[in-house]
Design an enzyme around this catalytic site. Structure first.
Site, PDB file in Angstrom:
ATOM      1  N   ALA A  30     -18.252  12.354 -39.666  1.00  0.00           N
ATOM      2  CA  ALA A  30     -19.217  11.572 -40.452  1.00  0.00           C
ATOM      3  C   ALA A  30     -19.821  10.465 -39.601  1.00  0.00           C
ATOM      4  O   ALA A  30     -19.878   9.308 -40.016  1.00  0.00           O
ATOM      5  CB  ALA A  30     -18.526  10.991 -41.686  1.00  0.00           C
TER       6      ALA A  30
ATOM      7  N   ASN B 227     -17.117  13.869 -32.197  1.00  0.00           N
ATOM      8  CA  ASN B 227     -17.531  13.282 -30.921  1.00  0.00           C
ATOM      9  C   ASN B 227     -17.042  14.101 -29.727  1.00  0.00           C
ATOM     10  O   ASN B 227     -15.957  14.681 -29.770  1.00  0.00           O
ATOM     11  CB  ASN B 227     -17.067  11.827 -30.814  1.00  0.00           C
ATOM     12  CG  ASN B 227     -15.751  11.585 -31.511  1.00  0.00           C
ATOM     13  OD1 ASN B 227     -15.373  12.321 -32.432  1.00  0.00           O
ATOM     14  ND2 ASN B 227     -15.037  10.589 -31.052  1.00  0.00           N
TER      15      ASN B 227
ATOM     16  N   LEU C 273     -28.791  20.075 -23.525  1.00  0.00           N
ATOM     17  CA  LEU C 273     -28.509  19.301 -22.315  1.00  0.00           C
ATOM     18  C   LEU C 273     -29.791  19.106 -21.508  1.00  0.00           C
ATOM     19  O   LEU C 273     -30.053  18.025 -20.976  1.00  0.00           O
ATOM     20  CB  LEU C 273     -27.480  20.024 -21.427  1.00  0.00           C
ATOM     21  CG  LEU C 273     -26.060  20.210 -21.960  1.00  0.00           C
ATOM     22  CD1 LEU C 273     -25.152  20.756 -20.874  1.00  0.00           C
ATOM     23  CD2 LEU C 273     -25.489  18.903 -22.466  1.00  0.00           C
TER      24      LEU C 273
ATOM     25  N   ALA D 237     -32.961  19.151 -22.534  1.00  0.00           N
ATOM     26  CA  ALA D 237     -33.934  18.254 -23.181  1.00  0.00           C
ATOM     27  C   ALA D 237     -33.557  16.801 -22.875  1.00  0.00           C
ATOM     28  O   ALA D 237     -34.405  15.992 -22.479  1.00  0.00           O
ATOM     29  CB  ALA D 237     -33.953  18.492 -24.694  1.00  0.00           C
TER      30      ALA D 237
ATOM     31  N   PHE E 250     -31.604   3.147 -19.464  1.00  0.00           N
ATOM     32  CA  PHE E 250     -31.337   3.844 -20.725  1.00  0.00           C
ATOM     33  C   PHE E 250     -29.858   3.753 -21.075  1.00  0.00           C
ATOM     34  O   PHE E 250     -28.991   3.630 -20.221  1.00  0.00           O
ATOM     35  CB  PHE E 250     -31.811   5.300 -20.681  1.00  0.00           C
ATOM     36  CG  PHE E 250     -31.176   6.174 -19.616  1.00  0.00           C
ATOM     37  CD1 PHE E 250     -29.868   6.626 -19.736  1.00  0.00           C
ATOM     38  CD2 PHE E 250     -31.908   6.565 -18.500  1.00  0.00           C
ATOM     39  CE1 PHE E 250     -29.291   7.436 -18.775  1.00  0.00           C
ATOM     40  CE2 PHE E 250     -31.340   7.383 -17.518  1.00  0.00           C
ATOM     41  CZ  PHE E 250     -30.027   7.819 -17.655  1.00  0.00           C
TER      42      PHE E 250
ATOM     43  N   CYS F 200     -25.958   9.908 -25.602  1.00  0.00           N
ATOM     44  CA  CYS F 200     -26.299  11.258 -25.146  1.00  0.00           C
ATOM     45  C   CYS F 200     -26.749  11.363 -23.696  1.00  0.00           C
ATOM     46  O   CYS F 200     -26.268  12.221 -22.957  1.00  0.00           O
ATOM     47  CB  CYS F 200     -27.402  11.832 -26.029  1.00  0.00           C
ATOM     48  SG  CYS F 200     -26.757  12.389 -27.599  1.00  0.00           S
TER      49      CYS F 200
ATOM     50  N   GLN G  12     -26.559   9.834 -20.667  1.00  0.00           N
ATOM     51  CA  GLN G  12     -25.636   9.838 -19.533  1.00  0.00           C
ATOM     52  C   GLN G  12     -24.595  10.954 -19.675  1.00  0.00           C
ATOM     53  O   GLN G  12     -24.322  11.695 -18.749  1.00  0.00           O
ATOM     54  CB  GLN G  12     -24.956   8.471 -19.428  1.00  0.00           C
ATOM     55  CG  GLN G  12     -23.850   8.477 -18.396  1.00  0.00           C
ATOM     56  CD  GLN G  12     -23.568   7.094 -17.862  1.00  0.00           C
ATOM     57  OE1 GLN G  12     -24.473   6.317 -17.593  1.00  0.00           O
ATOM     58  NE2 GLN G  12     -22.312   6.781 -17.693  1.00  0.00           N
TER      59      GLN G  12
ATOM     60  N   LYS H  99     -30.841   0.354 -28.155  1.00  0.00           N
ATOM     61  CA  LYS H  99     -32.276   0.344 -28.458  1.00  0.00           C
ATOM     62  C   LYS H  99     -32.420  -0.327 -29.812  1.00  0.00           C
ATOM     63  O   LYS H  99     -31.409  -0.580 -30.480  1.00  0.00           O
ATOM     64  CB  LYS H  99     -32.857   1.759 -28.475  1.00  0.00           C
ATOM     65  CG  LYS H  99     -32.209   2.650 -29.537  1.00  0.00           C
ATOM     66  CD  LYS H  99     -32.584   4.096 -29.417  1.00  0.00           C
ATOM     67  CE  LYS H  99     -33.872   4.424 -30.121  1.00  0.00           C
ATOM     68  NZ  LYS H  99     -34.076   5.864 -30.344  1.00  0.00           N
TER      69      LYS H  99
ATOM     70  N   ARG I 246     -23.198   2.419 -27.800  1.00  0.00           N
ATOM     71  CA  ARG I 246     -22.592   3.255 -26.762  1.00  0.00           C
ATOM     72  C   ARG I 246     -23.466   3.300 -25.505  1.00  0.00           C
ATOM     73  O   ARG I 246     -24.658   3.563 -25.586  1.00  0.00           O
ATOM     74  CB  ARG I 246     -22.347   4.669 -27.318  1.00  0.00           C
ATOM     75  CG  ARG I 246     -21.161   4.708 -28.273  1.00  0.00           C
ATOM     76  CD  ARG I 246     -20.971   6.071 -28.891  1.00  0.00           C
ATOM     77  NE  ARG I 246     -21.972   6.366 -29.895  1.00  0.00           N
ATOM     78  CZ  ARG I 246     -22.002   7.493 -30.600  1.00  0.00           C
ATOM     79  NH1 ARG I 246     -21.106   8.428 -30.390  1.00  0.00           N
ATOM     80  NH2 ARG I 246     -22.938   7.689 -31.508  1.00  0.00           N
TER      81      ARG I 246
END
Ligand code: UDX
Ligand code: ADP
Length: 477
Positions: free
Chosen positions: A11, A92, A222, A224, A273, A277, A279, A340, A347
């Protein structure tokens, strides 16, 4: 095949919003989201929608509409598995922190546990959908576990990677550029794919729902993310060159983005960035390439990460050099901690690494973020293991008022592009700071002309940086 009951294991930032939208758009399907984390589930069930564990604009309204009607949150994983015809795995998959592949490969421990739990609990055939980002050929491992540890039930494995971006998750889910469904090219595989396509077709135009084989689907996710991250690293590399010349990275970005072959998106130079996702996925890609002996391919993609690390480090170094090469004992205000705007997710946020760099130089940080809790900020710093939790607590103050964060500081570092930062009364902030008041805009988004008029010395990514004044000159001023 008609699906009437869905279960989603996990969740989090992906599972929660994705299932909320499926439930809203398909009121005839019962959607149960399960998690082993009781506090998370309690958050999703909280009457007060401000306490949802994931902050996303527009998500509260969708949860309010569907929750209790056909959207349920629970910790009873086995019951939800038993009842559902289709099970999404949305747990995760962090980068491994131990053993073989440490620091690069994805840790598939949680995926495997899920597969074993599904096999043990299932009392009928199931479609299992991989939603988490996974290395190529994970579906094979999941299928192997399901086929060999279950009670003879049949499992079809689909790959349905999520392309939502945090902060715009609801928009992305409601109007996706594409939905990708990968499956086995057998009649049973095609039937399972069709069942999932039919769910999305309730609100996504069919031509936007792409079906592929399972491996292409896994690798597309991966790829994208690697391409998007590569654009950010590319513009960030040019930002450093702009700082040495009289070019302005925003103008360069606008000029190249006007070329329809390049396009304008993901050309915003920044402090680097972050997010769960980019890194992770590139490291995964690099690891897979190395395992296949594709050294040049691995090195090529690894450079995107190296450039990003360089960008974060040079932002911190720039602050130090403009504070006369020492930040020891100086108060520095940090505005923004999330990776952001419009998310409470931290993370891999660049802010964590910039803060750590400054703390190594004995700076005193005062941090403000509109959506990130004090506990989370301290957790992020403690996770680095650079210093003890007690030391972090002593060196870092976390406040809920941005004006208090900036008061008596030598410099302000802006790490996240929260809209509210633009609307602050910068006159008041300026006069509450130590002089010369310096501002480092890691997002290149504040009104620098106005700030300079007030009196700030401003520094931003990708624009010429005024030379550092010799210390003597400052003392004599
Ligand atoms: C990303 C992908 O966009 C999404 O499709 C995928 O499903 C998950 O990973 P996310 O990490 O949520 O989404 O956010 P994204 O908007 O991609 O931003 C990632 C990072 O890049 C942020 O730190 C952002 O500030 C930074 N970024 C993005 C830039 O620095 N410049 C840009 O021009 C764009
Ligand atoms: P993501 O961004 O991919 O959604 P998160 O970390 O936000 O990642 O969410 C993943 C969720 O999966 C966490 O809330 C975690 O507790 C949950 N989870 C992990 N393993 C299991 C499991 N075996 N069963 C149920 N939930 C799990």
């Amino acid at each position: 095949m008609k699906i009437s009951k869905i279960c989603c294991i996990g969740a989090g930032y992906v599972g929660g919003p994705t299932m909320a939208v499926i439930a809203q758009k398909c009121p005839h399907i019962q959607v149960t989201v399960v998690d082993i984390n009781q506090a998370r589930i309690d958050g999703w069930n909280d009457e007060n929608l401000e306490n949802l564990p994931v902050y996303e604009p527009g998500l509260d309204a969708i949860v309010a509409e569907a929750r209790g009607r056909n959207l349920f949150f629970s910790t009873d994983v086995n019951k939800a598995i038993k009842e559902a015809e289709m099970i999404f795995i949305s747990v995760n998959t962090p980068t491994k922190t131990y053993g073989e592949g440490r620091g690069q490969a994805a840790d598939l421990k949680w995926i495997e546990l899920c597969a074993r739990q599904i096999a043990a609990a299932a009392e009928s055939d199931k479609i299992v959908v991989e939603k988490s980002t996974l290395p190529v050929r994970t579906a094979e491992a999941v299928k192997d576990i399901l086929d060999n540890t279950g009670h003879g039930n049949k499992f079809q494995i689909l790959s349905n990677p999520e392309f939502l971006a945090e902060g715009t998750a609801v928009e992305d889910l409601l109007a996706p550029d594409r939905v990708l469904v990968g499956g086995e090219m057998s009649p049973e595989g095609r039937e399972a794919m069709q069942a999932l396509v039919d769910i999305y077709a309730h609100w996504v135009p069919r031509e936007r729902i792409l079906t592929t084989n399972v491996w292409s689907s896994e690798l597309s996710k991966l790829t994208a993310n690697a391409f998007l991250a590569q654009r950010v690293s590319s513009i960030n590399s040019i930002s450093e060159l702009c700082e040495r010349t009289e070019a302005d990275v925003s103008e360069v970005g606008r000029a190249i983005g006007a070329d329809s072959r390049i396009g304008p998106k993901f050309l915003q130079a920044s402090v680097g960035f972050g997010g769960s996702c980019f890194q992770k996925d590139i490291l995964n890609l690099v690891y897979i390439c190395r395992r296949f002996g594709l050294i040049e391919v691995a090195d090529y993609w690894e450079q995107v990460i190296k450039m990003n690390d360089h960008q974060k480090a040079r932002f911190a170094k720039n602050i130090i050099s403009h504070l006369y090469n020492t930040v020891s004992g100086k108060k520095i205000a940090m505005l923004g901690w999330a990776f952001k705007k419009d998310t409470n997710d931290t993370r891999e946020s660049a802010a964590i690494y910039v803060a750590d760099h400054l703390l190594r130089e004995n700076a005193k940080l005062c941090i403000y973020d509109p959506k990130v809790s004090k506990e989370q900020i301290l957790n992020d710093l403690n996770y680095l293991n650079t210093r003890t939790p007690e030391e972090n607590e002593a060196m870092v103050e976390i406040v809920t008022d941005p004006y208090q964060a900036c008061k008596d500081s030598h410099a302000i570092a802006v790490l996240t592009e929260w809209d509210e930062f633009k609307d602050y009364n910068w006159d008041i902030i300026y006069s509450s700071m130590l002089q010369p008041a310096q501002l480092f805009d890691g997002r290149n988004f504040l009104d620098h002309d106005k700030l300079q008029e007030i009196g700030f010395r401003t520094f931003t990514i990708g624009k010429i940086i005024p030379p550092v004044k010799p210390y003597k000159e400052v003392l004599n001023a």
